[in-house]
Write a protein that holds these residues in place. Structure first.
Motif, PDB file in Angstrom:
ATOM      1  N   ALA A  49       4.428 -32.478 -30.841  1.00  0.00           N
ATOM      2  CA  ALA A  49       5.247 -32.826 -29.689  1.00  0.00           C
ATOM      3  C   ALA A  49       5.763 -34.248 -29.799  1.00  0.00           C
ATOM      4  O   ALA A  49       5.099 -35.124 -30.353  1.00  0.00           O
ATOM      5  CB  ALA A  49       4.419 -32.680 -28.402  1.00  0.00           C
ATOM      6  N   VAL A  50       6.993 -34.479 -29.291  1.00  0.00           N
ATOM      7  CA  VAL A  50       7.483 -35.850 -29.150  1.00  0.00           C
ATOM      8  C   VAL A  50       7.456 -36.257 -27.678  1.00  0.00           C
ATOM      9  O   VAL A  50       7.604 -37.427 -27.357  1.00  0.00           O
ATOM     10  CB  VAL A  50       8.899 -36.027 -29.737  1.00  0.00           C
ATOM     11  CG1 VAL A  50       8.870 -35.859 -31.246  1.00  0.00           C
ATOM     12  CG2 VAL A  50       9.897 -35.042 -29.116  1.00  0.00           C
ATOM     13  N   ASN A  51       7.291 -35.279 -26.801  1.00  0.00           N
ATOM     14  CA  ASN A  51       7.131 -35.553 -25.375  1.00  0.00           C
ATOM     15  C   ASN A  51       6.247 -34.482 -24.752  1.00  0.00           C
ATOM     16  O   ASN A  51       6.182 -33.367 -25.253  1.00  0.00           O
ATOM     17  CB  ASN A  51       8.498 -35.508 -24.664  1.00  0.00           C
ATOM     18  CG  ASN A  51       9.250 -36.814 -24.801  1.00  0.00           C
ATOM     19  OD1 ASN A  51       8.750 -37.881 -24.424  1.00  0.00           O
ATOM     20  ND2 ASN A  51      10.453 -36.736 -25.349  1.00  0.00           N
ATOM     21  N   LEU A  52       5.598 -34.868 -23.676  1.00  0.00           N
ATOM     22  CA  LEU A  52       4.725 -33.929 -22.966  1.00  0.00           C
ATOM     23  C   LEU A  52       5.038 -33.977 -21.480  1.00  0.00           C
ATOM     24  O   LEU A  52       5.357 -35.036 -20.945  1.00  0.00           O
ATOM     25  CB  LEU A  52       3.252 -34.357 -23.125  1.00  0.00           C
ATOM     26  CG  LEU A  52       2.529 -34.146 -24.451  1.00  0.00           C
ATOM     27  CD1 LEU A  52       1.145 -34.778 -24.353  1.00  0.00           C
ATOM     28  CD2 LEU A  52       2.418 -32.670 -24.759  1.00  0.00           C
ATOM     29  N   TRP A  53       4.939 -32.821 -20.838  1.00  0.00           N
ATOM     30  CA  TRP A  53       4.912 -32.768 -19.379  1.00  0.00           C
ATOM     31  C   TRP A  53       3.578 -32.187 -18.976  1.00  0.00           C
ATOM     32  O   TRP A  53       3.111 -31.234 -19.608  1.00  0.00           O
ATOM     33  CB  TRP A  53       5.962 -31.798 -18.824  1.00  0.00           C
ATOM     34  CG  TRP A  53       7.383 -32.210 -18.934  1.00  0.00           C
ATOM     35  CD1 TRP A  53       7.874 -33.452 -19.200  1.00  0.00           C
ATOM     36  CD2 TRP A  53       8.523 -31.340 -18.773  1.00  0.00           C
ATOM     37  NE1 TRP A  53       9.251 -33.418 -19.224  1.00  0.00           N
ATOM     38  CE2 TRP A  53       9.667 -32.142 -18.964  1.00  0.00           C
ATOM     39  CE3 TRP A  53       8.673 -29.985 -18.486  1.00  0.00           C
ATOM     40  CZ2 TRP A  53      10.960 -31.616 -18.872  1.00  0.00           C
ATOM     41  CZ3 TRP A  53       9.954 -29.468 -18.392  1.00  0.00           C
ATOM     42  CH2 TRP A  53      11.091 -30.275 -18.582  1.00  0.00           C
ATOM     43  N   VAL A  54       2.992 -32.723 -17.921  1.00  0.00           N
ATOM     44  CA  VAL A  54       1.859 -32.045 -17.301  1.00  0.00           C
ATOM     45  C   VAL A  54       2.209 -31.805 -15.837  1.00  0.00           C
ATOM     46  O   VAL A  54       2.753 -32.687 -15.175  1.00  0.00           O
ATOM     47  CB  VAL A  54       0.532 -32.839 -17.419  1.00  0.00           C
ATOM     48  CG1 VAL A  54       0.021 -32.831 -18.844  1.00  0.00           C
ATOM     49  CG2 VAL A  54       0.692 -34.257 -16.923  1.00  0.00           C
ATOM     50  N   VAL A  55       1.953 -30.615 -15.376  1.00  0.00           N
ATOM     51  CA  VAL A  55       2.345 -30.204 -14.027  1.00  0.00           C
ATOM     52  C   VAL A  55       1.126 -29.566 -13.362  1.00  0.00           C
ATOM     53  O   VAL A  55       0.494 -28.703 -13.985  1.00  0.00           O
ATOM     54  CB  VAL A  55       3.477 -29.151 -14.102  1.00  0.00           C
ATOM     55  CG1 VAL A  55       3.918 -28.734 -12.715  1.00  0.00           C
ATOM     56  CG2 VAL A  55       4.648 -29.669 -14.923  1.00  0.00           C
ATOM     57  N   PRO A  56       0.783 -29.981 -12.123  1.00  0.00           N
ATOM     58  CA  PRO A  56      -0.350 -29.307 -11.464  1.00  0.00           C
ATOM     59  C   PRO A  56      -0.076 -27.803 -11.411  1.00  0.00           C
ATOM     60  O   PRO A  56       1.012 -27.386 -10.992  1.00  0.00           O
ATOM     61  CB  PRO A  56      -0.357 -29.903 -10.051  1.00  0.00           C
ATOM     62  CG  PRO A  56       0.407 -31.176 -10.155  1.00  0.00           C
ATOM     63  CD  PRO A  56       1.403 -31.000 -11.266  1.00  0.00           C
ATOM     64  N   SER A  57      -1.045 -27.010 -11.846  1.00  0.00           N
ATOM     65  CA  SER A  57      -0.825 -25.554 -11.914  1.00  0.00           C
ATOM     66  C   SER A  57      -0.421 -24.985 -10.559  1.00  0.00           C
ATOM     67  O   SER A  57       0.360 -24.034 -10.485  1.00  0.00           O
ATOM     68  CB  SER A  57      -2.084 -24.857 -12.404  1.00  0.00           C
ATOM     69  OG  SER A  57      -2.418 -25.344 -13.673  1.00  0.00           O
ATOM     70  N   THR A  58      -0.960 -25.598  -9.510  1.00  0.00           N
ATOM     71  CA  THR A  58      -0.677 -25.085  -8.167  1.00  0.00           C
ATOM     72  C   THR A  58       0.788 -25.296  -7.791  1.00  0.00           C
ATOM     73  O   THR A  58       1.274 -24.691  -6.836  1.00  0.00           O
ATOM     74  CB  THR A  58      -1.555 -25.800  -7.126  1.00  0.00           C
ATOM     75  OG1 THR A  58      -1.451 -27.215  -7.358  1.00  0.00           O
ATOM     76  CG2 THR A  58      -3.009 -25.375  -7.242  1.00  0.00           C
ATOM     77  N   ALA A  59       1.494 -26.177  -8.514  1.00  0.00           N
ATOM     78  CA  ALA A  59       2.887 -26.461  -8.171  1.00  0.00           C
ATOM     79  C   ALA A  59       3.843 -25.443  -8.767  1.00  0.00           C
ATOM     80  O   ALA A  59       5.033 -25.453  -8.473  1.00  0.00           O
ATOM     81  CB  ALA A  59       3.261 -27.867  -8.647  1.00  0.00           C
ATOM     82  N   ILE A  60       3.323 -24.578  -9.637  1.00  0.00           N
ATOM     83  CA  ILE A  60       4.212 -23.619 -10.302  1.00  0.00           C
ATOM     84  C   ILE A  60       4.385 -22.355  -9.464  1.00  0.00           C
ATOM     85  O   ILE A  60       3.418 -21.754  -9.022  1.00  0.00           O
ATOM     86  CB  ILE A  60       3.681 -23.287 -11.709  1.00  0.00           C
ATOM     87  CG1 ILE A  60       3.818 -24.551 -12.563  1.00  0.00           C
ATOM     88  CG2 ILE A  60       4.433 -22.106 -12.323  1.00  0.00           C
ATOM     89  CD1 ILE A  60       3.513 -24.383 -13.994  1.00  0.00           C
ATOM     90  N   VAL A  61       5.624 -22.013  -9.227  1.00  0.00           N
ATOM     91  CA  VAL A  61       5.933 -20.775  -8.522  1.00  0.00           C
ATOM     92  C   VAL A  61       6.480 -19.811  -9.565  1.00  0.00           C
ATOM     93  O   VAL A  61       7.409 -20.165 -10.300  1.00  0.00           O
ATOM     94  CB  VAL A  61       6.995 -21.016  -7.423  1.00  0.00           C
ATOM     95  CG1 VAL A  61       7.263 -19.721  -6.668  1.00  0.00           C
ATOM     96  CG2 VAL A  61       6.524 -22.110  -6.479  1.00  0.00           C
ATOM     97  N   ALA A  62       5.868 -18.641  -9.685  1.00  0.00           N
ATOM     98  CA  ALA A  62       6.251 -17.713 -10.748  1.00  0.00           C
ATOM     99  C   ALA A  62       6.725 -16.395 -10.174  1.00  0.00           C
ATOM    100  O   ALA A  62       6.287 -15.976  -9.103  1.00  0.00           O
ATOM    101  CB  ALA A  62       5.068 -17.482 -11.686  1.00  0.00           C
ATOM    102  N   SER A  63       7.601 -15.733 -10.898  1.00  0.00           N
ATOM    103  CA  SER A  63       8.028 -14.398 -10.483  1.00  0.00           C
ATOM    104  C   SER A  63       6.897 -13.418 -10.774  1.00  0.00           C
ATOM    105  O   SER A  63       6.078 -13.658 -11.649  1.00  0.00           O
ATOM    106  CB  SER A  63       9.295 -13.992 -11.239  1.00  0.00           C
ATOM    107  OG  SER A  63       9.034 -13.952 -12.626  1.00  0.00           O
TER     108      SER A  63
END
Lengths: 95, 323
Positions: A49-63
Protein backbone atom coordinates in the motif's frame (compact mmCIF):
# COMPACT_ATOMS: atom_id res chain seq x y z
CA UNK A 1 -9.88 -3.19 30.68
CA UNK A 2 -6.63 -4.96 29.87
CA UNK A 3 -8.33 -7.56 27.71
CA UNK A 4 -10.73 -5.20 26.02
CA UNK A 5 -11.10 -6.09 22.42
CA UNK A 6 -11.42 -2.48 21.20
CA UNK A 7 -13.59 -1.28 18.35
CA UNK A 8 -13.30 -2.84 14.91
CA UNK A 9 -11.93 -0.79 11.99
CA UNK A 10 -12.18 -1.74 8.33
CA UNK A 11 -8.93 -1.30 6.45
CA UNK A 12 -8.68 -0.07 2.85
CA UNK A 13 -5.39 -0.06 0.97
CA UNK A 14 -4.35 1.87 -2.10
CA UNK A 15 -1.82 -0.39 -3.85
CA UNK A 16 -0.35 2.40 -6.01
CA UNK A 17 -0.80 6.13 -6.43
CA UNK A 18 -3.81 6.92 -8.56
CA UNK A 19 -5.49 3.56 -7.98
CA UNK A 20 -8.75 3.08 -6.07
CA UNK A 21 -8.71 1.97 -2.45
CA UNK A 22 -9.58 -1.66 -1.86
CA UNK A 23 -10.91 -3.37 1.22
CA UNK A 24 -8.10 -5.42 2.79
CA UNK A 25 -9.59 -6.62 6.08
CA UNK A 26 -10.05 -5.28 9.57
CA UNK A 27 -8.17 -4.54 12.78
CA UNK A 28 -9.07 -3.82 16.38
CA UNK A 29 -7.72 -0.59 17.85
CA UNK A 30 -8.63 1.92 20.56
CA UNK A 31 -8.40 4.91 18.21
CA UNK A 32 -7.79 5.90 14.62
CA UNK A 33 -4.10 6.55 15.07
CA UNK A 34 -3.41 3.06 16.40
CA UNK A 35 -5.81 1.56 13.89
CA UNK A 36 -3.62 3.03 11.14
CA UNK A 37 -0.45 1.64 12.72
CA UNK A 38 -1.99 -1.80 13.23
CA UNK A 39 -3.31 -1.76 9.67
CA UNK A 40 0.16 -0.95 8.37
CA UNK A 41 1.70 -3.80 10.37
CA UNK A 42 -0.96 -6.32 9.38
CA UNK A 43 -1.79 -5.40 5.77
CA UNK A 44 1.27 -3.60 4.39
CA UNK A 45 4.42 -5.43 5.44
CA UNK A 46 5.63 -5.77 1.85
CA UNK A 47 4.80 -2.48 0.24
CA UNK A 48 1.23 -3.53 -0.57
CA UNK A 49 0.00 0.00 0.00
CA UNK A 50 1.01 3.62 -0.56
CA UNK A 51 -1.98 4.86 1.43
CA UNK A 52 -4.34 3.43 4.00
CA UNK A 53 -7.83 4.27 5.18
CA UNK A 54 -9.26 2.99 8.41
CA UNK A 55 -12.99 3.37 8.97
CA UNK A 56 -14.97 2.37 12.09
CA UNK A 57 -16.85 -0.77 11.02
CA UNK A 58 -20.02 0.61 12.53
CA UNK A 59 -19.87 3.54 10.09
CA UNK A 60 -20.26 1.31 7.05
CA UNK A 61 -23.70 1.00 5.55
CA UNK A 62 -23.96 -1.98 3.21
CA UNK A 63 -26.55 -3.26 0.79
CA UNK A 64 -28.20 -6.54 1.72
CA UNK A 65 -27.22 -9.49 -0.49
CA UNK A 66 -30.76 -10.87 -0.31
CA UNK A 67 -32.10 -7.65 -1.85
CA UNK A 68 -29.44 -7.57 -4.55
CA UNK A 69 -31.97 -8.46 -7.26
CA UNK A 70 -34.52 -5.70 -6.76
CA UNK A 71 -31.92 -3.23 -5.46
CA UNK A 72 -29.74 -3.35 -8.57
CA UNK A 73 -32.58 -4.13 -10.94
CA UNK A 74 -32.95 -0.62 -12.36
CA UNK A 75 -29.47 -0.99 -13.87
CA UNK A 76 -29.98 -4.39 -15.43
CA UNK A 77 -32.84 -3.74 -17.81
CA UNK A 78 -31.37 -0.77 -19.64
CA UNK A 79 -29.18 -2.20 -22.40
CA UNK A 80 -29.37 1.20 -24.13
CA UNK A 81 -26.82 2.40 -21.58
CA UNK A 82 -24.19 0.27 -23.31
CA UNK A 83 -22.51 1.20 -26.59
CA UNK A 84 -23.19 -2.28 -28.02
CA UNK A 85 -26.88 -1.36 -28.12
CA UNK A 86 -26.28 1.00 -31.04
CA UNK A 87 -25.75 0.01 -34.64
CA UNK A 88 -23.00 1.64 -36.64
CA UNK A 89 -22.50 1.32 -40.39
CA UNK A 90 -20.22 -1.55 -41.39
CA UNK A 91 -16.59 -0.67 -41.91
CA UNK A 92 -16.65 2.52 -39.86
CA UNK A 93 -14.32 2.61 -36.95
CA UNK A 94 -16.48 3.90 -34.11
CA UNK A 95 -14.35 3.02 -31.08
CA UNK B 1 -17.67 -33.15 18.30
CA UNK B 2 -21.10 -33.30 16.77
CA UNK B 3 -20.87 -35.62 13.84
CA UNK B 4 -24.41 -35.30 12.67
CA UNK B 5 -24.39 -33.04 9.63
CA UNK B 6 -28.11 -32.54 9.83
CA UNK B 7 -29.51 -29.47 8.20
CA UNK B 8 -33.11 -30.48 8.67
CA UNK B 9 -33.88 -27.38 10.71
CA UNK B 10 -32.94 -25.08 7.84
CA UNK B 11 -35.48 -23.67 5.43
CA UNK B 12 -35.31 -26.14 2.50
CA UNK B 13 -35.75 -23.42 -0.13
CA UNK B 14 -32.94 -21.30 1.30
CA UNK B 15 -30.73 -24.34 1.66
CA UNK B 16 -31.36 -25.39 -1.93
CA UNK B 17 -30.57 -21.89 -3.18
CA UNK B 18 -27.39 -21.86 -1.08
CA UNK B 19 -26.24 -25.20 -2.40
CA UNK B 20 -27.02 -24.12 -5.95
CA UNK B 21 -24.79 -21.08 -5.46
CA UNK B 22 -21.99 -23.31 -4.14
CA UNK B 23 -22.43 -25.68 -7.08
CA UNK B 24 -22.23 -22.73 -9.48
CA UNK B 25 -18.88 -21.81 -7.92
CA UNK B 26 -20.12 -18.57 -6.39
CA UNK B 27 -18.40 -17.25 -3.31
CA UNK B 28 -20.40 -16.84 -0.12
CA UNK B 29 -20.04 -13.47 1.59
CA UNK B 30 -20.60 -12.59 5.27
CA UNK B 31 -24.07 -11.11 4.90
CA UNK B 32 -25.35 -13.89 2.63
CA UNK B 33 -27.70 -16.49 4.03
CA UNK B 34 -25.85 -19.66 5.02
CA UNK B 35 -26.85 -22.80 6.92
CA UNK B 36 -25.94 -22.64 10.61
CA UNK B 37 -23.90 -25.76 10.10
CA UNK B 38 -21.78 -24.07 7.42
CA UNK B 39 -21.21 -21.11 9.72
CA UNK B 40 -20.28 -23.43 12.56
CA UNK B 41 -17.91 -25.57 10.52
CA UNK B 42 -16.19 -22.49 9.10
CA UNK B 43 -15.88 -20.88 12.52
CA UNK B 44 -14.29 -24.06 13.85
CA UNK B 45 -11.94 -24.45 10.92
CA UNK B 46 -10.93 -20.80 10.58
CA UNK B 47 -10.40 -20.24 14.29
CA UNK B 48 -8.25 -23.36 14.53
CA UNK B 49 -6.28 -22.10 11.57
CA UNK B 50 -5.83 -18.67 13.18
CA UNK B 51 -4.75 -20.24 16.48
CA UNK B 52 -2.21 -22.35 14.61
CA UNK B 53 -0.62 -19.25 13.12
CA UNK B 54 -0.38 -17.66 16.56
CA UNK B 55 1.00 -20.75 18.33
CA UNK B 56 3.26 -21.29 15.31
CA UNK B 57 5.24 -18.23 16.36
CA UNK B 58 6.41 -19.94 19.54
CA UNK B 59 8.69 -22.77 18.33
CA UNK B 60 10.47 -20.39 15.97
CA UNK B 61 10.47 -17.46 18.37
CA UNK B 62 12.63 -19.65 20.60
CA UNK B 63 15.45 -19.46 18.05
CA UNK B 64 15.51 -15.75 17.21
CA UNK B 65 18.21 -14.96 19.75
CA UNK B 66 20.25 -17.96 18.66
CA UNK B 67 20.13 -17.51 14.87
CA UNK B 68 23.63 -18.13 13.49
CA UNK B 69 23.92 -14.92 11.46
CA UNK B 70 22.30 -11.51 11.08
CA UNK B 71 20.81 -12.59 7.74
CA UNK B 72 19.16 -15.62 9.31
CA UNK B 73 17.99 -13.57 12.26
CA UNK B 74 16.33 -10.93 10.09
CA UNK B 75 14.53 -13.63 8.08
CA UNK B 76 13.34 -15.41 11.19
CA UNK B 77 12.01 -12.24 12.79
CA UNK B 78 10.20 -11.36 9.56
CA UNK B 79 8.75 -14.86 9.35
CA UNK B 80 7.51 -14.83 12.94
CA UNK B 81 5.97 -11.41 12.37
CA UNK B 82 4.23 -12.77 9.28
CA UNK B 83 2.73 -15.58 11.35
CA UNK B 84 1.25 -13.00 13.71
CA UNK B 85 -0.17 -11.19 10.70
CA UNK B 86 -1.62 -14.41 9.32
CA UNK B 87 -3.30 -15.13 12.63
CA UNK B 88 -4.84 -11.66 12.52
CA UNK B 89 -6.06 -12.00 8.90
CA UNK B 90 -7.85 -15.21 9.77
CA UNK B 91 -9.24 -13.95 13.08
CA UNK B 92 -10.58 -11.00 11.11
CA UNK B 93 -12.12 -13.42 8.60
CA UNK B 94 -13.64 -15.47 11.42
CA UNK B 95 -15.21 -12.36 12.92
CA UNK B 96 -17.21 -11.88 9.71
CA UNK B 97 -19.09 -15.04 10.76
CA UNK B 98 -20.37 -13.23 13.83
CA UNK B 99 -17.92 -14.33 16.53
CA UNK B 100 -15.77 -12.04 18.65
CA UNK B 101 -12.03 -12.33 18.41
CA UNK B 102 -11.95 -11.86 22.14
CA UNK B 103 -13.85 -15.12 22.65
CA UNK B 104 -11.55 -16.95 20.26
CA UNK B 105 -8.44 -15.68 22.06
CA UNK B 106 -9.96 -16.67 25.39
CA UNK B 107 -10.64 -20.18 24.10
CA UNK B 108 -7.03 -20.49 22.99
CA UNK B 109 -5.61 -19.20 26.27
CA UNK B 110 -7.70 -21.40 28.50
CA UNK B 111 -6.91 -24.49 26.46
CA UNK B 112 -10.33 -25.16 24.93
CA UNK B 113 -9.28 -24.39 21.36
CA UNK B 114 -7.41 -26.72 19.03
CA UNK B 115 -4.50 -25.76 16.84
CA UNK B 116 -2.19 -27.63 14.48
CA UNK B 117 -0.57 -30.56 16.26
CA UNK B 118 2.79 -29.86 14.59
CA UNK B 119 3.51 -26.96 16.95
CA UNK B 120 3.51 -29.25 19.95
CA UNK B 121 6.84 -30.71 18.88
CA UNK B 122 10.02 -29.16 20.29
CA UNK B 123 12.57 -27.27 18.19
CA UNK B 124 15.81 -28.82 19.39
CA UNK B 125 18.40 -27.53 16.95
CA UNK B 126 18.96 -24.67 14.51
CA UNK B 127 18.26 -27.10 11.67
CA UNK B 128 14.68 -27.30 12.95
CA UNK B 129 14.19 -23.71 11.74
CA UNK B 130 15.10 -24.84 8.25
CA UNK B 131 13.02 -27.99 8.37
CA UNK B 132 9.98 -26.15 9.74
CA UNK B 133 10.11 -23.56 6.97
CA UNK B 134 10.58 -26.23 4.33
CA UNK B 135 8.21 -28.95 5.56
CA UNK B 136 5.70 -27.26 7.84
CA UNK B 137 5.25 -24.13 5.75
CA UNK B 138 5.50 -26.28 2.63
CA UNK B 139 2.63 -28.44 3.88
CA UNK B 140 0.68 -25.34 4.86
CA UNK B 141 1.12 -23.92 1.35
CA UNK B 142 -0.23 -27.12 -0.24
CA UNK B 143 -3.23 -26.92 2.06
CA UNK B 144 -3.80 -23.20 1.72
CA UNK B 145 -3.42 -23.02 -2.05
CA UNK B 146 -6.56 -25.12 -2.21
CA UNK B 147 -8.27 -23.18 0.60
CA UNK B 148 -7.71 -20.05 -1.47
CA UNK B 149 -10.55 -21.40 -3.65
CA UNK B 150 -12.80 -22.09 -0.66
CA UNK B 151 -16.44 -21.10 -1.01
CA UNK B 152 -16.34 -18.56 1.82
CA UNK B 153 -15.01 -15.28 0.42
CA UNK B 154 -13.23 -13.84 3.48
CA UNK B 155 -11.42 -17.14 4.13
CA UNK B 156 -10.39 -17.52 0.50
CA UNK B 157 -9.09 -13.95 0.35
CA UNK B 158 -7.06 -14.38 3.55
CA UNK B 159 -5.53 -17.53 2.03
CA UNK B 160 -4.45 -15.75 -1.15
CA UNK B 161 -2.58 -13.20 0.93
CA UNK B 162 -1.05 -15.83 3.19
CA UNK B 163 0.11 -18.08 0.35
CA UNK B 164 2.06 -15.22 -1.22
CA UNK B 165 3.89 -14.61 2.03
CA UNK B 166 4.50 -18.24 2.91
CA UNK B 167 6.46 -18.86 -0.24
CA UNK B 168 9.19 -16.82 1.39
CA UNK B 169 8.89 -18.94 4.54
CA UNK B 170 9.34 -22.13 2.62
CA UNK B 171 12.25 -20.90 0.53
CA UNK B 172 14.19 -19.52 3.47
CA UNK B 173 13.67 -22.86 5.24
CA UNK B 174 14.83 -24.86 2.26
CA UNK B 175 17.86 -22.58 1.91
CA UNK B 176 18.83 -23.23 5.54
CA UNK B 177 18.53 -26.98 4.96
CA UNK B 178 20.42 -26.91 1.71
CA UNK B 179 23.30 -24.93 3.24
CA UNK B 180 23.51 -27.30 6.22
CA UNK B 181 23.23 -30.36 3.98
CA UNK B 182 26.24 -29.12 2.03
CA UNK B 183 28.14 -28.17 5.17
CA UNK B 184 30.35 -30.05 7.62
CA UNK B 185 29.50 -33.65 8.56
CA UNK B 186 28.10 -32.34 11.85
CA UNK B 187 25.82 -29.85 10.06
CA UNK B 188 24.68 -32.52 7.65
CA UNK B 189 23.88 -34.85 10.53
CA UNK B 190 22.02 -32.06 12.31
CA UNK B 191 19.73 -31.32 9.35
CA UNK B 192 19.09 -35.02 8.67
CA UNK B 193 18.18 -35.54 12.33
CA UNK B 194 15.79 -32.57 12.26
CA UNK B 195 14.21 -33.87 9.05
CA UNK B 196 13.75 -37.29 10.64
CA UNK B 197 11.84 -35.77 13.54
CA UNK B 198 9.56 -33.54 11.44
CA UNK B 199 8.84 -35.73 8.43
CA UNK B 200 6.02 -37.83 9.87
CA UNK B 201 4.42 -35.05 11.91
CA UNK B 202 4.38 -32.97 8.69
CA UNK B 203 2.42 -35.69 6.91
CA UNK B 204 0.01 -35.74 9.84
CA UNK B 205 -0.64 -32.01 9.39
CA UNK B 206 -3.10 -32.85 6.60
CA UNK B 207 -5.30 -34.60 9.11
CA UNK B 208 -6.55 -38.16 9.31
CA UNK B 209 -7.39 -40.13 6.21
CA UNK B 210 -10.71 -38.93 4.82
CA UNK B 211 -12.38 -42.18 5.65
CA UNK B 212 -11.66 -41.37 9.32
CA UNK B 213 -12.20 -37.62 9.20
CA UNK B 214 -15.61 -36.72 10.60
CA UNK B 215 -15.74 -33.32 8.94
CA UNK B 216 -14.38 -33.98 5.47
CA UNK B 217 -17.51 -35.01 3.59
CA UNK B 218 -19.52 -31.99 4.63
CA UNK B 219 -16.66 -29.57 4.07
CA UNK B 220 -16.10 -31.00 0.60
CA UNK B 221 -19.80 -30.81 -0.24
CA UNK B 222 -19.89 -27.12 0.64
CA UNK B 223 -16.56 -26.52 -1.06
CA UNK B 224 -14.86 -25.23 2.03
CA UNK B 225 -12.36 -27.92 1.17
CA UNK B 226 -11.74 -28.70 -2.48
CA UNK B 227 -9.42 -31.67 -2.07
CA UNK B 228 -9.35 -34.53 0.41
CA UNK B 229 -6.74 -34.78 3.16
CA UNK B 230 -5.19 -37.77 1.40
CA UNK B 231 -4.98 -36.00 -1.95
CA UNK B 232 -3.23 -33.03 -0.36
CA UNK B 233 -0.86 -35.25 1.60
CA UNK B 234 0.11 -37.08 -1.59
CA UNK B 235 0.69 -33.80 -3.38
CA UNK B 236 2.97 -32.65 -0.58
CA UNK B 237 4.98 -35.89 -0.62
CA UNK B 238 5.33 -35.72 -4.40
CA UNK B 239 6.64 -32.17 -4.19
CA UNK B 240 8.94 -32.73 -1.24
CA UNK B 241 10.72 -36.01 -1.99
CA UNK B 242 12.59 -34.64 -5.05
CA UNK B 243 13.57 -31.57 -2.99
CA UNK B 244 15.04 -33.86 -0.33
CA UNK B 245 16.87 -35.93 -2.91
CA UNK B 246 18.30 -32.76 -4.46
CA UNK B 247 20.12 -31.82 -1.26
CA UNK B 248 21.03 -35.33 -0.18
CA UNK B 249 18.49 -35.73 2.62
CA UNK B 250 17.15 -39.23 3.24
CA UNK B 251 13.41 -39.53 3.87
CA UNK B 252 12.98 -41.70 6.99
CA UNK B 253 10.55 -44.13 5.40
CA UNK B 254 11.74 -47.56 4.22
CA UNK B 255 8.51 -48.04 2.27
CA UNK B 256 8.89 -44.86 0.20
CA UNK B 257 8.98 -45.61 -3.51
CA UNK B 258 7.94 -44.05 -6.79
CA UNK B 259 4.95 -45.68 -8.39
CA UNK B 260 5.80 -45.49 -12.08
CA UNK B 261 2.15 -45.93 -13.05
CA UNK B 262 0.69 -43.04 -11.09
CA UNK B 263 3.82 -40.93 -10.71
CA UNK B 264 3.10 -40.81 -6.97
CA UNK B 265 5.65 -41.31 -4.25
CA UNK B 266 4.01 -44.05 -2.20
CA UNK B 267 4.76 -43.74 1.50
CA UNK B 268 4.50 -46.03 4.51
CA UNK B 269 1.88 -46.28 7.21
CA UNK B 270 1.36 -43.15 9.34
CA UNK B 271 1.37 -43.65 13.11
CA UNK B 272 -2.04 -42.08 13.80
CA UNK B 273 -2.10 -42.96 17.47
CA UNK B 274 0.67 -40.39 17.94
CA UNK B 275 -1.38 -37.75 16.12
CA UNK B 276 -4.43 -38.31 18.31
CA UNK B 277 -2.32 -38.24 21.49
CA UNK B 278 -0.80 -34.89 20.51
CA UNK B 279 -4.25 -33.59 19.58
CA UNK B 280 -5.59 -34.63 22.97
CA UNK B 281 -2.93 -32.50 24.61
CA UNK B 282 -0.33 -35.16 25.32
CA UNK B 283 2.30 -34.00 22.82
CA UNK B 284 5.82 -33.14 23.94
CA UNK B 285 5.14 -29.38 24.18
CA UNK B 286 1.36 -28.81 24.50
CA UNK B 287 1.63 -27.45 28.01
CA UNK B 288 4.72 -25.38 27.35
CA UNK B 289 3.20 -23.73 24.25
CA UNK B 290 0.06 -22.63 26.08
CA UNK B 291 2.06 -21.38 29.03
CA UNK B 292 4.26 -19.32 26.71
CA UNK B 293 1.20 -17.96 24.92
CA UNK B 294 -0.49 -17.01 28.20
CA UNK B 295 2.66 -15.34 29.44
CA UNK B 296 2.97 -13.34 26.21
CA UNK B 297 -0.66 -12.30 26.54
CA UNK B 298 -0.25 -11.25 30.17
CA UNK B 299 3.05 -9.49 29.51
CA UNK B 300 1.30 -7.47 26.82
CA UNK B 301 -1.45 -6.28 29.18
CA UNK B 302 0.29 -3.01 29.99
CA UNK B 303 0.59 -2.17 26.27
CA UNK B 304 -3.14 -2.65 25.80
CA UNK B 305 -3.88 -0.66 28.94
CA UNK B 306 -1.60 2.17 27.81
CA UNK B 307 -3.18 2.26 24.34
CA UNK B 308 -6.67 2.43 25.86
CA UNK B 309 -5.64 5.15 28.31
CA UNK B 310 -4.03 7.18 25.54
CA UNK B 311 -7.12 6.89 23.34
CA UNK B 312 -9.34 8.02 26.22
CA UNK B 313 -7.08 10.96 26.96
CA UNK B 314 -7.06 12.06 23.33
CA UNK B 315 -10.82 11.72 23.22
CA UNK B 316 -11.24 13.80 26.37
CA UNK B 317 -8.86 16.44 25.03
CA UNK B 318 -10.67 16.77 21.72
CA UNK B 319 -14.08 16.98 23.38
CA UNK B 320 -12.79 19.72 25.73
CA UNK B 321 -11.39 21.58 22.77
CA UNK B 322 -14.71 21.31 20.98
CA UNK B 323 -16.64 22.60 23.99
Amino acid sequence: MADSQWPLWEVFTQPNKGEPFEHAGSVHAPDGELALQNARDVYARRGEAVNLWVVPSTAIVASAPSDAGPFFDPGNDKPYRHPQFYIAPRGVRVF
Amino acid sequence: MDQNPTVATEDPALLAAFEARIAAGESIEPKDWMPERYRKQLTRMMSQHAHSEIVGMLPEGNWITRAPSLRRKMSLIAKVQDEAGHGLYIYCGTETLGVDRHDLVEALLDGRAKYSSIFNYPTLSWADMGVIGWLVDGAAIVNQTVLAKASYGPYARAMVRICKEENFHKRQGYEICSVLANGTPAQKAMVQEAFNRFWWPSLMMFGPSDTDSPNSAELLKWRVKRKTNDELRQRFVNLTVPQAVAIGITVPDPDLHLDAGTGNWEFGEIEWSEFFEVLKGNGPCNRERLEARRKAHDDGAWVRAAASAYAEKQQARSSTAAA
